[in-house]
Design an enzyme around this catalytic site. Structure first.
Site, PDB file in Angstrom:
ATOM      1  N   ASP A 175       0.869  -1.177   0.000  1.00 52.98           N
ATOM      2  CA  ASP A 175       0.000   0.000   0.000  1.00 52.98           C
ATOM      3  C   ASP A 175       0.904   1.225   0.000  1.00 52.98           C
ATOM      4  O   ASP A 175       1.846   1.315   0.804  1.00 52.98           O
ATOM      5  CB  ASP A 175      -0.912   0.003   1.223  1.00 52.98           C
ATOM      6  N   ASN A 183      -2.955  12.370  -4.532  1.00 49.30           N
ATOM      7  CA  ASN A 183      -4.016  12.185  -5.528  1.00 49.30           C
ATOM      8  C   ASN A 183      -5.104  13.238  -5.362  1.00 49.30           C
ATOM      9  O   ASN A 183      -5.652  13.748  -6.348  1.00 49.30           O
ATOM     10  CB  ASN A 183      -4.600  10.779  -5.395  1.00 49.30           C
ATOM     11  N   ASP A 192      -2.520   9.092 -11.441  1.00 48.12           N
ATOM     12  CA  ASP A 192      -2.448   7.992 -12.408  1.00 48.12           C
ATOM     13  C   ASP A 192      -1.025   7.795 -12.918  1.00 48.12           C
ATOM     14  O   ASP A 192      -0.551   6.670 -13.080  1.00 48.12           O
ATOM     15  CB  ASP A 192      -3.385   8.258 -13.588  1.00 48.12           C
ATOM     16  N   ASP A 218      -4.468   2.217  -4.708  1.00 41.88           N
ATOM     17  CA  ASP A 218      -3.008   2.283  -4.557  1.00 41.88           C
ATOM     18  C   ASP A 218      -2.490   1.014  -3.885  1.00 41.88           C
ATOM     19  O   ASP A 218      -1.491   1.037  -3.172  1.00 41.88           O
ATOM     20  CB  ASP A 218      -2.596   3.522  -3.768  1.00 41.88           C
TER      21      ASP A 218
END
Length: 352
Positions: A175, A183, A192, A218
């Site tokens: 993670d 983000n 992205d 993620d």
């Protein structure tokens, strides 16, 4: 007797290679006036490509059956099928040659060939579409990595193989630390691009026989197969952590990320895919709770917690998510004038 036949017939003097007889049918096929073919060299009319050489008289064949060309009176070339057999009449050698118009057959063959080519192109196109559909069904649309469905299939197969071979395999659950913040603050397009960069680094670290998958926003999982010792799996985990030391360069800016890794090993941490994934997930959140940017092997206590452990892990999700959202990226200018974004906790009361 040859006039009543439905195909062309010529009689050739085998010694002079001159036509001595031609029926009306061959005149009609070639567009020649009656009697015009008599006296002409057969290879100048019936088989110009042979160069005057006859398979029967020169090569000793008993019968010649071949596809040839008839030169018509107007100079056009007509595909024909020619059959020639030798015959001796009054002490002289002759060839009796029958000629059948082959243009219709050639046209049909050409049409069939074109139809086959079109069919093959359509089959290739359909196969590409099918492959694309299958790829989309089993791969992550953003990174091109295996998705959760494909990873589970691969893991089920690997567990069965490891069971037969008596070898270990490892599941690494990753993670990204602080990804939610970047983000949300820098935009999904940047997020992205970061995910693609992370994917490339992970693929470059592991072997081709291992599997890297993106199973969530993620969240990544890696399956390391054909292992005998846990030490080798530690080395892989350390390589992954070290790969995040270098920044991700996007649009003229450096982005620093870290990752938390949970490791579960078959068979000690689970004997099926579901258990291995669950324990690797729990181990990853142990790594998160211990400060992030580290790997954590699934402890025996965690493996025995069952549903209670998963519930506790869920609470960990919420706590860590809130912590990350209280953090922010700050621009830092380095000695050489380079600017980068570094993930740091915000002071109390900071506004993102």
């Amino acid at each position: 007797m040859f006039e009543a036949l439905g195909f062309g017939v010529v009689v050739v003097d085998a010694d002079t290679r001159r036509i001595v007889y031609a029926n009306r049918k061959i005149h009609g096929i070639g567009g020649y006036p009656a009697g015009m073919l008599v006296g002409r060299a057969c290879h100048g009319v019936l088989c110009p490509g042979a160069g005057g050489r006859c398979p029967v008289t020169d090569e000793g064949r008993s019968v010649e059956n071949s596809e040839e060309i008839l030169i018509r009176a107007d100079g056009t070339r007509l595909p024909i099928i020619k059959t020639a057999v030798p015959m001796i009449l009054e002490g002289r050698n002759y060839l009796i040659e029958s000629i059948v118009d082959n243009s219709q057959r050639k046209q049909i063959q050409s049409e069939l060939r074109k139809a086959n080519e079109s069919l093959q192109k359509e089959m290739i196109r359909r196969k590409r579409i099918q492959d694309r559909i299958e790829h989309l069904a089993y791969h992550d649309h953003l990174t091109g990595l295996a998705n959760r469905l494909l990873f589970r299939d691969e893991l089920d197969h690997a567990v069965s193989l490891s069971r037969r071979m008596g070898k270990q395999l490892a599941i690494m659950f990753l993670d990204l630390d602080g990804f939610k913040t970047i983000n949300d603050t820098m935009g999904h397009a940047t997020g992205d691009q970061l995910l693609k960069g992370v994917s490339s680094r992970l693929v470059a670290i592991v072997r081709k026989s291992d599997v890297v998958a993106r199973i969530g926003g993620d969240e990544f999982v890696i399956m390391i197969t054909n292992q005998r010792h846990a030490e080798s799996m530690k080395l892989v985990a350390e390589k992954i952590l070290n790969s995040f030391r270098d920044p991700f360069r996007l649009n003229g800016r450096d982005y620093y990320l870290t990752t938390s890794i949970g490791v579960a090993i078959y068979p000690s941490d689970g004997e099926n895919a579901e258990t291995l994934l669950k324990n690797a997930d729990i181990a990853m959140y142990q790594a998160k709770q211990k400060g992030r940017n580290q790997y954590f092997f699934c402890p025996s206590l965690t493996k025995n917690e069952g549903a209670e452990g998963m519930e506790s892990s869920g609470r960990g999700y919420e706590m860590i998510d809130r912590t990350e959202r209280k953090s922010c990226y700050r621009a830092e200018r380095h000695r050489h004038g380079m600017e980068s974004l570094v993930f740091k906790p915000c002071r109390e009361g900071s506004i993102l």
